[in-house]
Design a protein around this motif. Structure first.
Motif, short mmCIF file in Angstrom:
data_model
loop_
_atom_site.label_atom_id
_atom_site.label_comp_id
_atom_site.label_asym_id
_atom_site.label_seq_id
_atom_site.Cartn_x
_atom_site.Cartn_y
_atom_site.Cartn_z
N GLN A 59 0.84 -1.21 0.00
CA GLN A 59 0.00 0.00 0.00
C GLN A 59 0.87 1.26 0.00
OE1 GLN A 59 -2.29 -1.27 3.38
NE2 GLN A 59 -4.20 -1.42 2.23
N LEU A 98 -3.84 -10.80 -6.38
CA LEU A 98 -4.36 -9.48 -6.02
C LEU A 98 -5.15 -8.86 -7.15
CD1 LEU A 98 -1.28 -8.00 -4.14
CD2 LEU A 98 -3.58 -8.25 -3.19
N PRO A 111 -11.13 -6.96 0.39
CA PRO A 111 -10.45 -5.83 1.05
C PRO A 111 -11.16 -5.31 2.31
CG PRO A 111 -10.42 -5.52 -1.31
CD PRO A 111 -11.26 -6.75 -1.06
N TRP A 112 -12.48 -5.29 2.31
CA TRP A 112 -13.20 -4.73 3.46
C TRP A 112 -13.26 -5.70 4.64
CZ3 TRP A 112 -15.06 -5.91 -1.32
CH2 TRP A 112 -15.94 -6.98 -1.41
N TYR A 134 -9.64 -4.63 -11.27
CA TYR A 134 -9.88 -4.61 -9.83
C TYR A 134 -8.69 -5.18 -9.08
CZ TYR A 134 -12.03 -5.02 -5.29
OH TYR A 134 -12.31 -4.89 -3.95
N GLU A 135 -8.32 -4.51 -8.02
CA GLU A 135 -7.26 -5.03 -7.16
C GLU A 135 -7.83 -5.33 -5.78
OE1 GLU A 135 -3.60 -2.78 -6.88
OE2 GLU A 135 -2.59 -4.64 -6.31
N LYS A 136 -7.51 -6.52 -5.26
CA LYS A 136 -8.04 -6.99 -3.98
C LYS A 136 -7.26 -6.36 -2.84
CE LYS A 136 -9.82 -11.72 -3.40
NZ LYS A 136 -9.44 -13.12 -3.57
N LYS A 137 -7.35 -5.05 -2.73
CA LYS A 137 -6.55 -4.34 -1.73
C LYS A 137 -7.13 -2.94 -1.58
CE LYS A 137 -2.13 -2.01 -2.87
NZ LYS A 137 -2.58 -1.13 -3.98
N LEU A 138 -7.17 -2.43 -0.35
CA LEU A 138 -7.63 -1.06 -0.14
C LEU A 138 -6.48 -0.10 -0.41
CD1 LEU A 138 -9.66 -1.32 3.20
CD2 LEU A 138 -10.57 -1.20 0.88
N GLN A 139 -6.82 1.15 -0.74
CA GLN A 139 -5.76 2.14 -0.95
C GLN A 139 -5.04 2.43 0.36
OE1 GLN A 139 -6.94 6.11 -2.10
NE2 GLN A 139 -4.92 6.59 -2.89
N TYR A 140 -5.78 2.31 1.47
CA TYR A 140 -5.24 2.66 2.79
C TYR A 140 -5.76 1.63 3.79
CZ TYR A 140 -4.59 5.55 7.00
OH TYR A 140 -4.22 6.02 8.23
N PRO A 141 -4.91 1.23 4.76
CA PRO A 141 -5.36 0.21 5.71
C PRO A 141 -6.39 0.73 6.70
CG PRO A 141 -3.12 0.93 6.26
CD PRO A 141 -3.50 1.63 4.99
N GLU A 178 -14.69 2.66 -1.82
CA GLU A 178 -14.51 1.34 -1.20
C GLU A 178 -14.01 1.49 0.25
OE1 GLU A 178 -11.43 -1.19 -2.86
OE2 GLU A 178 -12.76 -2.93 -2.78
N THR A 210 -15.97 0.19 3.51
CA THR A 210 -15.27 -0.65 4.50
C THR A 210 -15.52 -0.12 5.92
OG1 THR A 210 -13.57 -1.21 2.89
CG2 THR A 210 -13.01 -1.52 5.21
N TYR A 245 -19.11 -0.89 6.84
CA TYR A 245 -19.20 -2.34 7.06
C TYR A 245 -18.67 -2.71 8.43
CZ TYR A 245 -17.73 -7.25 6.48
OH TYR A 245 -17.50 -8.59 6.65
N LYS A 246 -17.47 -2.20 8.76
CA LYS A 246 -16.85 -2.56 10.04
C LYS A 246 -17.61 -1.97 11.23
CE LYS A 246 -12.10 -3.29 8.38
NZ LYS A 246 -12.02 -4.75 8.64
N ILE A 297 -14.87 14.25 11.14
CA ILE A 297 -13.83 14.11 12.17
C ILE A 297 -14.28 14.82 13.45
CG2 ILE A 297 -11.48 14.85 12.81
CD1 ILE A 297 -10.74 14.37 9.79
N SER A 348 -16.54 12.43 15.30
CA SER A 348 -16.08 11.07 15.61
C SER A 348 -15.13 11.05 16.80
CB SER A 348 -15.37 10.48 14.38
OG SER A 348 -14.47 9.47 14.77
N PHE A 359 -6.82 10.84 6.19
CA PHE A 359 -6.21 10.44 4.92
C PHE A 359 -7.08 10.90 3.75
CE2 PHE A 359 -6.14 7.51 1.33
CZ PHE A 359 -4.79 7.41 1.02
#
Ligand code: FE2
Lengths: 88, 72, 189
Positions: A18, A65, A85-86, C4-11, C69, C73, C76-77, C146, C149, C160
């Protein structure tokens, strides 16, 4: 991949990727408006190489990926496996 | 004048305003309002630091915390 | 096409189950200045803007989908294992009645997404000025989120995304300068 909690290594490798990919996104946008900045362009290509190497390491350990044939698959078909990812 | 991300102003306080008056109000003025066309060779964050902060470029980094933090 | 990439831009991380925050965050999912509106606006403008800035609109528009996305996320969380009772308490009873925990493209007040949030004027300067305004409005929304929260991890992700709006605004401002063609004299090598 697995339904159990992911190992620490997953998160580490993911975050390394990332970080490198984020530099690429930033340089990409910068180059869109600064197409003649040779230094930025060289940095972009260096990071593109790093990103490919990191992606390969991650994929060997945790599966593809990228969809649509941009990543190789192990047997059985690994793309459809979680985590998405989520979910991580 | 030194660059700041946040500016302040003091609004008129009416005698019959029912909410506890906030005497000093703020608004944000992030760095891109002042940068102009980005010059080449600006200082960068390390990749990890860049991801954390949301930009590669130190000159574009704009921290934000709630201005209500002090009297929440 | 898109890959599509199976990854978020930011954790993305959140510290606790908190459906009330999810209710507010949905503003950036299906609201007027949200990530969906941004992505659709920029990608749609590409067809009628000078070639010089199509790349920028493509790349920022694509990044906005990555942000969409990230917001999904977070929602969802924040709601994943919440009970209907918790959702009701958080003001999501009306949402639950129609959608269960499904995400829906509406704003924090429940107003469904509409194409009227997005303008495409065909005039390159008017369109880029709209884009700059959209970035500043999204930045402001992240500030207000912000402010409300109390989740430190969530705030890192929101900070971010707020910073990304700053960078996007900067690049759109540069795109305007490029179209003005006034930079020849101050070209740097
Ligand atoms: Fe944006």
């Amino acid at each position: 991949m697995t339904r159990e909690a992911l190992p620490e290594e997953f998160y580490q490798l993911m975050e390394d990727l990332q970080a490198v990919d984020f530099v690429l996104i930033e340089l990409n946008l910068y180059l869109d408006t600064h197409p003649e900045d040779l230094e930025a362009l060289k940095q972009f290509n260096t990071f593109a190489q790093q990103s490919q190497a990191l992606r390969r390491t991650f994929e060997e350990r945790f599966g593809p990926l990228l969809g649509g044939g941009k990543s190789f698959s192990t047997f059985p078909w690994a793309w459809k496996e979680p985590p998405w990812p989520w979910q991580i | 004048m030194a660059f700041t991300n946040r500016k302040t102003y003091t609004p008129f306080i009416g005698r019959y305003d029912p909410c506890q008056p906030i005497r000093v109000k703020t608004y944000e003025t992030p760095p891109h309002l002042y940068l102009g066309f980005q010059p080449p060779g600006l200082e960068q964050f390390s990749p990890k630091e860049a991801l954390k902060r949301g930009t590669l470029w130190k000159a574009l980094y704009s921290p934000y915390t709630s201005p209500y933090g002090d009297y929440r | 096409m898109w890959v599509y990439e199976k990854k978020l831009q930011y954790p993305v991380r959140v510290s606790q189950c908190n459906p009330r925050l999810a209710k507010f965050l949905i503003e950036q999912y299906g609201g007027a200045d949200g990530e969906l509106a941004a992505a659709l606006r920029y990608l749609n403008q590409r067809y009628t803007i000078p070639d010089k800035v199509i790349g920028l609109l493509t790349d920022i528009g694509t990044e906005e989908f990555a942000h969409l996305e990230m917001i999904a996320t977070m929602v969802y969380k924040l709601t994943k294992d919440a009970t209907p009772e918790q959702l009701k308490e958080a003001g999501l009873g009306a949402h639950y009645a129609d959608h269960d925990k499904a995400l829906f493209y509406h704003n924090a007040a429940g107003v469904p997404f509409t194409a009227t949030y997005i303008q495409a004027k065909g005039d390159p300067i008017a369109d880029l000025y709209e884009d700059i305004a959209a970035e500043e409005k999204a930045r402001a929304t992240y500030q207000w989120l912000i402010d409300m929260s109390d989740d430190p991890f969530l705030n890192e992700s929101l900070a971010f995304l707020r910073e990304r709006e700053v960078v996007h605004s900067q690049r759109f401002r540069e795109a305007v300068e490029i179209l003005k063609e006034a930079r020849e004299q101050k070209r740097f090598f």
